[in-house]
Scaffold this motif. Structure first.
Motif, PDB file in Angstrom:
ATOM      1  N   VAL A 297       0.601 -27.854  16.676  1.00  0.00           N
ATOM      2  CA  VAL A 297       0.281 -26.534  16.134  1.00  0.00           C
ATOM      3  C   VAL A 297       1.449 -25.575  16.352  1.00  0.00           C
ATOM      4  O   VAL A 297       1.848 -24.839  15.440  1.00  0.00           O
ATOM      5  N   SER A 301       3.684 -24.328  13.199  1.00  0.00           N
ATOM      6  CA  SER A 301       3.598 -22.887  12.940  1.00  0.00           C
ATOM      7  C   SER A 301       4.997 -22.269  12.884  1.00  0.00           C
ATOM      8  O   SER A 301       5.289 -21.436  12.012  1.00  0.00           O
ATOM      9  N   LEU A 317      -4.943 -33.426  12.881  1.00  0.00           N
ATOM     10  CA  LEU A 317      -4.664 -32.056  12.463  1.00  0.00           C
ATOM     11  C   LEU A 317      -4.540 -32.089  10.941  1.00  0.00           C
ATOM     12  O   LEU A 317      -3.668 -32.766  10.389  1.00  0.00           O
TER      13      LEU A 317
END
Length: 384
Positions: A297, A301, A317
């Motif tokens: 993540v 990101s 994910l």
């Protein structure tokens, strides 16, 4: 006269397995491939399982077992329901299967007729709708939210029209979304009141990060519960799963199992007997999955990919790439060719909107996940 194949076999492929084949071909050719395409732990079965298999190979006659599974394993599974969920399950309700894949086939054949309509969430595990289609049962696609955040609800089911069955998964593949106890109770009540057969896929139980999963068995015996030794228990290649079967389906499931595969693999059943005593090791794997999820993540990101399904459980994910492309298959093919990172395109899980999504499996080592994320971030900067 020209021979022709049955239309029942003309189902879409499981794209994740096609990606695995392509990745293996690249690996054989010498590429340093990182496999984030398939949903299997990067660890082997615990040592007590391996030792039980070694002993059985030297001292047991590995032959057929009861079609429902060996009694000691069914008893161990029942005891685990008491320990994990605080509910009493009769070993007689338990059917050991050749992986959860065989359990789905048995459940669908025992519970549904050709032409029945069975609700399946999208995005969702593609084998549900493909097996149903092969059996001439109609999969009714239920979209669960623009951001893939929402599980099926009674309100969504109303819009789907008359249903004979519903398949739910918590945690779900590919999103990691979970159905809370209150919502699962509402769903089971809704299905019971309307004569809809609920099939609850619970194969990712044990792999949760904030809240423990609830089994649908808590809310009654009408639902078919399906679980597996492949995910939390790290026994993927042993091809072993189980079902909790409602009384009205029990004999049908047994007869189908007898005729389809005689019995589940005997060696795998014997080897699995000590697995419920290995929670400390298995929970250590879950802690690593959490680390891998958080690492992915953060890195994605930073690279500009900021929209994800929640990943409350399982080891996936599900990532929105719609700002980059609406062709997730081409995206994954190019990524594999140029970075040797294998991902699964979202079209595997959602034939409607999956062109704008991809699935990462973060069940491998933290080092592999970190390297894959780095390669992807570098690649996105180059192609962006």
């Amino acid at each position: 006269m020209t021979l022709r194949p049955s239309r029942r076999g003309l189902v879409p492929p499981f794209i994740a397995m096609d990606v695995l084949r392509a990745a293996n071909e690249r690996e054989t050719a010498g590429a340093d491939v990182i496999h984030l395409e398939v949903g299997q732990p990067g660890t082997s079965a615990p040592e007590p399982v391996l030792e039980a298999a070694r002993r059985a190979l030297t001292s047991e006659r590995i032959g057929y077992t009861d079609a429902l599974g060996i009694a000691p394993l069914r008893q161990a599974i029942a005891a685990n329901y008491q320990a994990q969920y605080g509910i009493a399950v009769d070993p007689g309700e338990i059917v050991v299967t050749t992986g959860s894949s065989a359990a789905f086939l048995l459940a669908f054949l025992a519970a549904f007729e050709p032409g029945d309509r069975v609700g399946v969430a999208v995005p969702g595990y593609p084998a549900y709708r493909n097996i149903l289609t092969a059996l001439q049962i109609e999969p009714v696609l239920i979209a669960v939210g623009q951001n893939a955040h929402d599980p099926p609800t009674p309100e969504l089911l109303v819009d789907a029209g008359a249903l004979d069955g519903l398949i739910v998964a918590s945690p779900a593949n590919p999103t990691g979304t979970m159905i809370g106890a209150t919502d699962l109770s509402r769903l089971t009540t809704y299905c019971r009141d309307r004569g809809i057969r609920l099939v609850s896929d619970e194969i990712y139980h044990g792999i949760t990060y904030e809240t423990a999963a609830t089994t649908a068995r808590v809310f009654g015996r009408e639902a078919v519960i399906i679980n597996s030794f492949s995910k939390y228990y790290s026994m993927t290649g042993w091809r072993l799963g189980w079902m909790l079967v409602p009384p009205d389906l029990a004999r049908s499931v047994e007869c189908l199992a007898q005729n389809f595969y005689i019995s589940p693999p005997a060696l795998s059943q014997i080897a699995a007997l000590p697995i419920f005593g290995c929670h400390a090791e298995l929970d250590g794997h879950v802690a690593r999955y959490r680390t891998n999820r958080d690492l992915l993540v953060r890195t994605l990101s930073t690279a500009g990919l900021t929209r994800f399904a929640p990943a409350e459980g399982a080891f996936y994910l599900y990532v929105d790439i719609s700002d980059l492309t609406r062709d997730s298959e081409s995206f994954c093919r190019r990524l594999l060719a140029e970075t040797a990172v294998a991902l699964t395109p979202g079209l595997d899980f959602d034939p409607i909107n999956g062109g704008g999504w991809v699935r990462f499996s973060f069940a491998g080592s933290t080092e592999d996940v970190a390297e894959a994320a780095r390669r992807l971030a570098d690649w996105l900067r180059q192609v962006g």
